[in-house]
Design a protein around this motif. Structure first.
Motif, mmCIF file in Angstrom:
data_model
loop_
_atom_site.group_PDB
_atom_site.id
_atom_site.type_symbol
_atom_site.label_atom_id
_atom_site.label_comp_id
_atom_site.label_asym_id
_atom_site.label_seq_id
_atom_site.Cartn_x
_atom_site.Cartn_y
_atom_site.Cartn_z
ATOM 1 N N TYR A 33 0.839 -1.205 0.000
ATOM 2 C CA TYR A 33 0.000 0.000 0.000
ATOM 3 C C TYR A 33 0.874 1.255 0.000
ATOM 4 O O TYR A 33 0.545 2.255 -0.657
ATOM 5 C CB TYR A 33 -0.910 -0.010 1.221
ATOM 6 C CG TYR A 33 -1.889 1.136 1.291
ATOM 7 C CD1 TYR A 33 -2.755 1.407 0.234
ATOM 8 C CD2 TYR A 33 -1.974 1.936 2.436
ATOM 9 C CE1 TYR A 33 -3.662 2.457 0.303
ATOM 10 C CE2 TYR A 33 -2.881 2.977 2.511
ATOM 11 C CZ TYR A 33 -3.720 3.238 1.453
ATOM 12 O OH TYR A 33 -4.620 4.266 1.518
ATOM 13 N N ALA A 34 1.999 1.208 0.705
ATOM 14 C CA ALA A 34 2.926 2.341 0.711
ATOM 15 C C ALA A 34 3.519 2.555 -0.676
ATOM 16 O O ALA A 34 3.626 3.693 -1.149
ATOM 17 C CB ALA A 34 4.031 2.111 1.739
ATOM 18 N N TYR A 35 3.881 1.452 -1.356
ATOM 19 C CA TYR A 35 4.374 1.567 -2.730
ATOM 20 C C TYR A 35 3.303 2.195 -3.631
ATOM 21 O O TYR A 35 3.596 3.061 -4.464
ATOM 22 C CB TYR A 35 4.735 0.190 -3.284
ATOM 23 C CG TYR A 35 6.099 -0.323 -2.883
ATOM 24 C CD1 TYR A 35 7.254 0.200 -3.456
ATOM 25 C CD2 TYR A 35 6.234 -1.337 -1.949
ATOM 26 C CE1 TYR A 35 8.509 -0.279 -3.107
ATOM 27 C CE2 TYR A 35 7.484 -1.823 -1.590
ATOM 28 C CZ TYR A 35 8.614 -1.293 -2.167
ATOM 29 O OH TYR A 35 9.848 -1.768 -1.828
ATOM 30 N N TYR A 36 2.077 1.747 -3.456
ATOM 31 C CA TYR A 36 0.979 2.228 -4.290
ATOM 32 C C TYR A 36 0.720 3.715 -4.065
ATOM 33 O O TYR A 36 0.581 4.482 -5.030
ATOM 34 C CB TYR A 36 -0.276 1.416 -3.978
ATOM 35 C CG TYR A 36 -1.487 1.769 -4.803
ATOM 36 C CD1 TYR A 36 -1.490 1.587 -6.181
ATOM 37 C CD2 TYR A 36 -2.638 2.271 -4.196
ATOM 38 C CE1 TYR A 36 -2.605 1.909 -6.943
ATOM 39 C CE2 TYR A 36 -3.764 2.588 -4.947
ATOM 40 C CZ TYR A 36 -3.739 2.412 -6.311
ATOM 41 O OH TYR A 36 -4.854 2.724 -7.069
ATOM 42 N N LEU A 37 0.681 4.128 -2.793
ATOM 43 C CA LEU A 37 0.457 5.544 -2.508
ATOM 44 C C LEU A 37 1.614 6.410 -2.999
ATOM 45 O O LEU A 37 1.398 7.552 -3.440
ATOM 46 C CB LEU A 37 0.268 5.747 -0.998
ATOM 47 C CG LEU A 37 -1.088 5.364 -0.425
ATOM 48 C CD1 LEU A 37 -1.112 5.592 1.079
ATOM 49 C CD2 LEU A 37 -2.214 6.156 -1.091
#
Length: 271
Positions: A116-120
């Protein structure tokens, strides 16, 4: 003439020091009080969650930053750091969101929500590229500097490479396809500029770059045409003929092909 004695001079000095001390004391008293003084970790986290749930992102950011500063190793530290990325993103603080996401990834590479951090991080770069303006057809962002778009492309690729089963991978893949076309078109805009200026070798290199780095892009056919025209401008007819054969094989309906002829856009020469 009135003469001050040594005692008077020392007295004046003492008085001035007292006044300065009083000013310093007043400055300290004017400092804003710490609104989170004495607030425990759980309570501060719940206050931040309340602000997030009500879409009050600036307030949530203040509370999450305070939580991260006061309790960096607390029970809610990791979740607070991740939610801070989200709060920055929702508040349009793209650079802060990317920095916070990168920090979370570095500190917690095995966290179950690191994807999710990569995506954001990718979404923040995507937004920084001002894609909303293109949807409104106000500008063609392929003609602008695409630094943020390249960051988004790399971020989404890294997400898919590291977490191919992530629930965010399908959306990231769709964005990659779009970004690939965007960046390929950007390179061709630059190549066209070089052709018009007679910088034929630079145009050839741009065309080759598109083919080598974005082989799945639909822009590869135009990249081949750019290379043909660039080689013609350089009077490298053998190389132009080689690339032209590839263009005819892969894109026989290309707009610059008219029967057996290749029609250049800028170079005053045909095959």
């Amino acid at each position: 003439m009135r003469v001050f004695s040594a005692a008077n001079r020392f007295g004046a000095l003492a008085l001035s020091l007292t006044l300065l001390a009083g000013c310093a004391s007043n400055d300290t008293s004017d400092e804003e009080p710490d609104e989170f003084a004495g607030v425990q970790e759980r309570e501060l986290y719940e206050l931040a969650r309340t602000a997030l749930d009500s879409n009050r992102y600036p307030i949530a950011i203040d509370r999450l930053e305070a939580l991260d500063t006061r309790y960096p190793f607390g029970a809610h530290a990791e979740q607070a750091q991740l939610e801070l990325v989200y709060a920055y993103y929702e508040n349009s603080n793209w650079e802060e969101a990317r920095a916070a996401a990168s920090r979370f990834i570095r500190l917690h590479p095995d966290h179950p929500q690191v994807d999710y951090a990569y995506y954001l991080r990718g979404l923040s770069a995507w937004q920084a590229g001002r894609f909303s303006l293109e949807r409104l057809r106000l500008i063609d962002i392929s003609k602008r500097d695409l630094g943020a778009s390249r960051d988004a492309y790399n971020d989404f690729r890294e997400l898919i490479q590291r977490h191919p089963q992530s629930e965010y991978a399908p959306d990231a893949q769709q964005r990659i396809v779009y970004l690939r076309e965007l960046m390929a078109r950007h390179e061709l805009h630059v190549a066209d500029y070089y052709l018009r200026r007679g910088a034929y070798l630079a145009a050839v290199e741009r065309g080759r770059w598109v083919i080598e780095n974005y082989p799945e892009s639909s822009a590869t056919r135009d990249a081949l045409a750019t290379m043909v025209e660039g080689y013609q401008g350089l009077d490298m007819d053998d190389r132009a003929s080689e690339v032209l054969a590839v263009l005819r094989e892969n894109a026989p309906d290309h707009e610059q092909l008219q029967g057996n002829r290749f029609v250049p856009k800028h170079v005053k020469k045909s095959d």
